[in-house]
Write a protein that holds these residues in place. Structure first.
Motif, PDB file in Angstrom:
ATOM      1  N   GLU A  99       9.570  -8.532  -6.945  1.00 10.91           N
ATOM      2  CA  GLU A  99       8.756  -8.493  -5.841  1.00 10.91           C
ATOM      3  C   GLU A  99       9.599  -7.941  -4.793  1.00 10.91           C
ATOM      4  N   ARG A 100      10.824  -7.332  -4.780  1.00 16.39           N
ATOM      5  CA  ARG A 100      11.675  -6.456  -3.667  1.00 16.39           C
ATOM      6  C   ARG A 100      11.708  -5.361  -4.000  1.00 16.39           C
ATOM      7  N   ASN A 101      11.281  -4.777  -4.943  1.00 18.12           N
ATOM      8  CA  ASN A 101      11.349  -3.435  -5.439  1.00 18.12           C
ATOM      9  C   ASN A 101      10.552  -2.514  -4.338  1.00 18.12           C
ATOM     10  N   TYR A 102      11.388  -1.657  -3.550  1.00 22.06           N
ATOM     11  CA  TYR A 102      10.679  -0.876  -2.615  1.00 22.06           C
ATOM     12  C   TYR A 102      10.049   0.384  -3.203  1.00 22.06           C
ATOM     13  N   HIS A 103      10.265   0.766  -4.601  1.00 17.55           N
ATOM     14  CA  HIS A 103       9.481   1.946  -5.078  1.00 17.55           C
ATOM     15  C   HIS A 103       8.191   1.279  -5.469  1.00 17.55           C
ATOM     16  N   GLY A 104       7.971  -0.015  -5.970  1.00 21.39           N
ATOM     17  CA  GLY A 104       6.808  -0.684  -5.998  1.00 21.39           C
ATOM     18  C   GLY A 104       5.842  -0.672  -4.812  1.00 21.39           C
ATOM     19  N   TRP A 105       6.560  -1.078  -3.704  1.00 21.87           N
ATOM     20  CA  TRP A 105       5.868  -1.565  -2.571  1.00 21.87           C
ATOM     21  C   TRP A 105       5.241  -0.036  -1.911  1.00 21.87           C
ATOM     22  N   GLN A 106       6.181   1.243  -2.039  1.00 14.43           N
ATOM     23  CA  GLN A 106       5.534   2.156  -1.662  1.00 14.43           C
ATOM     24  C   GLN A 106       4.588   2.529  -2.285  1.00 14.43           C
ATOM     25  N   TYR A 107       4.746   2.900  -3.605  1.00 15.26           N
ATOM     26  CA  TYR A 107       3.603   3.007  -4.658  1.00 15.26           C
ATOM     27  C   TYR A 107       2.175   2.393  -4.208  1.00 15.26           C
ATOM     28  N   ARG A 108       2.452   0.806  -4.004  1.00 17.17           N
ATOM     29  CA  ARG A 108       1.194   0.142  -3.676  1.00 17.17           C
ATOM     30  C   ARG A 108       0.601   0.711  -2.557  1.00 17.17           C
ATOM     31  N   ARG A 109       1.260   1.136  -1.608  1.00 16.83           N
ATOM     32  CA  ARG A 109       0.555   1.831  -0.190  1.00 16.83           C
ATOM     33  C   ARG A 109      -0.084   2.906  -0.584  1.00 16.83           C
ATOM     34  N   VAL A 110       0.536   3.993  -1.743  1.00 24.60           N
ATOM     35  CA  VAL A 110      -0.407   5.173  -2.281  1.00 24.60           C
ATOM     36  C   VAL A 110      -1.828   4.610  -2.641  1.00 24.60           C
ATOM     37  N   VAL A 111      -1.605   3.507  -3.810  1.00 29.67           N
ATOM     38  CA  VAL A 111      -2.668   3.014  -4.304  1.00 29.67           C
ATOM     39  C   VAL A 111      -3.720   2.589  -3.438  1.00 29.67           C
ATOM     40  N   VAL A 112      -3.375   1.670  -2.284  1.00 28.10           N
ATOM     41  CA  VAL A 112      -4.344   1.131  -1.401  1.00 28.10           C
ATOM     42  C   VAL A 112      -5.050   2.286  -0.716  1.00 28.10           C
ATOM     43  N   LYS A 113      -4.216   3.345  -0.174  1.00 23.12           N
ATOM     44  CA  LYS A 113      -4.750   4.259   0.589  1.00 23.12           C
ATOM     45  C   LYS A 113      -5.754   5.247  -0.309  1.00 23.12           C
ATOM     46  N   ASN A 114      -5.649   5.418  -1.633  1.00 22.97           N
ATOM     47  CA  ASN A 114      -6.658   6.082  -2.232  1.00 22.97           C
ATOM     48  C   ASN A 114      -7.894   5.013  -2.678  1.00 22.97           C
ATOM     49  N   ILE A 115      -7.753   3.687  -2.733  1.00 20.68           N
ATOM     50  CA  ILE A 115      -8.964   2.655  -2.767  1.00 20.68           C
ATOM     51  C   ILE A 115      -9.800   2.802  -1.555  1.00 20.68           C
ATOM     52  N   GLU A 116      -8.914   2.992  -0.600  1.00 19.45           N
ATOM     53  CA  GLU A 116      -9.801   2.910   0.870  1.00 19.45           C
ATOM     54  C   GLU A 116     -10.436   4.304   0.959  1.00 19.45           C
TER      55      GLU A 116
END
Length: 369
Positions: free
Chosen positions: A144-161
């Motif tokens: 849950e603290r993997n910053y790569h995963g968090w950064q990637y999550r933001r990319v995915v959410v932006k594309n879902i938006e």
């Protein structure tokens, strides 16, 4: 035992056999590497070379040159194999990358390749961002603290938006409502992760990106949906309410783990970012600063009492200096008062690794805030 792994003591014979096996693996790896470099330099882009990049990347997923070569091969193969087979190859690569990520979750090049595959699929109208959202959520459950995963999550959410807006009614209100709903879920997600583990800098960072956006989305919708009215009234109605809510969230964390930098850095953002500061009256801002100063000074005193030499706690004292400088700026007082200089001198002793920085601050050659 180290990191929960039992140390295994090998016999001399076992060590010899292991070295022999490793020597064979190393020789094969070097031979394959040399071959692929030669093929790459000769601009050979075939199914066979593509399969050989798979072999070497399974051995060494951090070999970024081979990820680059693999993408070049796919791009050059596309006109030959056609879009349908190209999509098949990209989807197979997504599966490969996912398997490798489970073993190497903090390798930049693996995450980069996954993003590339998805954007190639998006160009062909074959991407599934909702599925990808599930993938990254699962990966963050593993770490849950993997910053790569968090950064990637933001990319995915932006594309879902983007996808959601593209397929919605063309009204500003509906767009704002879509963005509001998506980002509220992300805000709640960070809340759950922070409450589970306060030492999650990535969750706090993501939260700091979400808060200004959510604040604007709530303003943009003509009518706040019933399911979000409570959140709006208790948290996002105004910047002051929001700031108080966030300060309360981290207060417990400060006492739970005084050495955790995540909480202290988030506190600094809350107290100094223009998003909050510019929306508060001077009197309210000064009042909040004084209240937070009192809390940190109290915590520092408790830490001093627990320390055998009665030293100030490093993070507490740094934050005390930070807040006192903000107060001085807000009241047009002397930023380098004797009190603040005294605190900085103490920090040169209890935080010797940053001694030079504190000396520069004392002299006025470096900013404190």
């Amino acid at each position: 035992m180290q990191h929960g792994v039992q140390r295994v003591n090998l016999s001399q014979e076992a060590k010899r056999l292991k070295l022999e096996r490793d020597a064979i693996k190393t020789a094969n790896y070097r031979q394959l590497t040399a071959k692929l470099f030669k093929l790459r330099d000769s601009e050979v882009y075939t199914i066979e070379t593509f399969n050989e990049t798979t072999q070497i990347l399974l051995l060494n997923p951090e070999f970024y040159t081979m990820w680059n070569y693999r993408r070049d091969i796919l791009i050059h193969l596309r006109p030959t194999i056609g879009d349908n087979d190209y999509v098949t190859y990209l989807n197979k690569d997504l599966k490969l990358v996912l398997d490798v990520l489970k073993r190497y979750p903090k390798c930049y090049w693996i995450w980069n390749h996954r993003r590339w595959c998805l954007f190639e699929l998006e160009e062909l109208g074959k991407v599934n961002w909702e599925y990808e959202f599930g993938v990254v959520s699962k990966l963050l459950e593993m770490d849950e603290r993997n910053y790569h995963g968090w950064q990637y999550r933001r990319v995915v959410v932006k594309n879902i938006e983007d996808f959601s807006i593209k397929n919605s009614e063309n009204s500003k209100d509906s767009e704002a409502l879509i963005l509001l709903n998506i980002n509220v879920k992300e805000f709640e997600y960070t809340t759950s992760k922070i409450k589970k583990n306060i030492s999650n800098f990535s969750a706090f960072h993501n939260r700091s990106k979400l808060i200004p956006k959510l604040f604007q989305y709530f303003k943009q919708v003509s009518v706040v949906p019933d399911n979000l009215k409570e959140l709006h009234e208790k948290v996002f109605a105004n910047a002051h309410l929001l700031l108080v809510h966030e300060l309360e969230l981290i207060k417990t964390g400060m006492y739970m783990d005084v050495d955790d930098s995540s909480v202290w850095l988030y506190l600094r953002w809350l107290l100094s970012d223009s998003f909050f500061v510019e929306d508060l009256t001077k009197e309210v801002y000064i009042s909040i600063l004084k209240e937070q100063l009192s809390i940190v000074e109290e915590l520092n005193q408790l830490e001093k009492e627990d320390h055998k030499d009665h030293w100030d706690h490093c993070w507490c004292l740094k934050t005390i200096v930070f807040i006192k400088v903000l107060l001085a700026q807000a009241t047009d007082s002397d930023i380098l008062s004797e009190e603040i200089k005294s605190h900085l001198n103490t920090l040169t002793v209890i935080d010797p690794l940053r001694k030079a920085k504190y000396i520069e601050q004392i002299s006025g050659r470096a900013k404190i805030v």
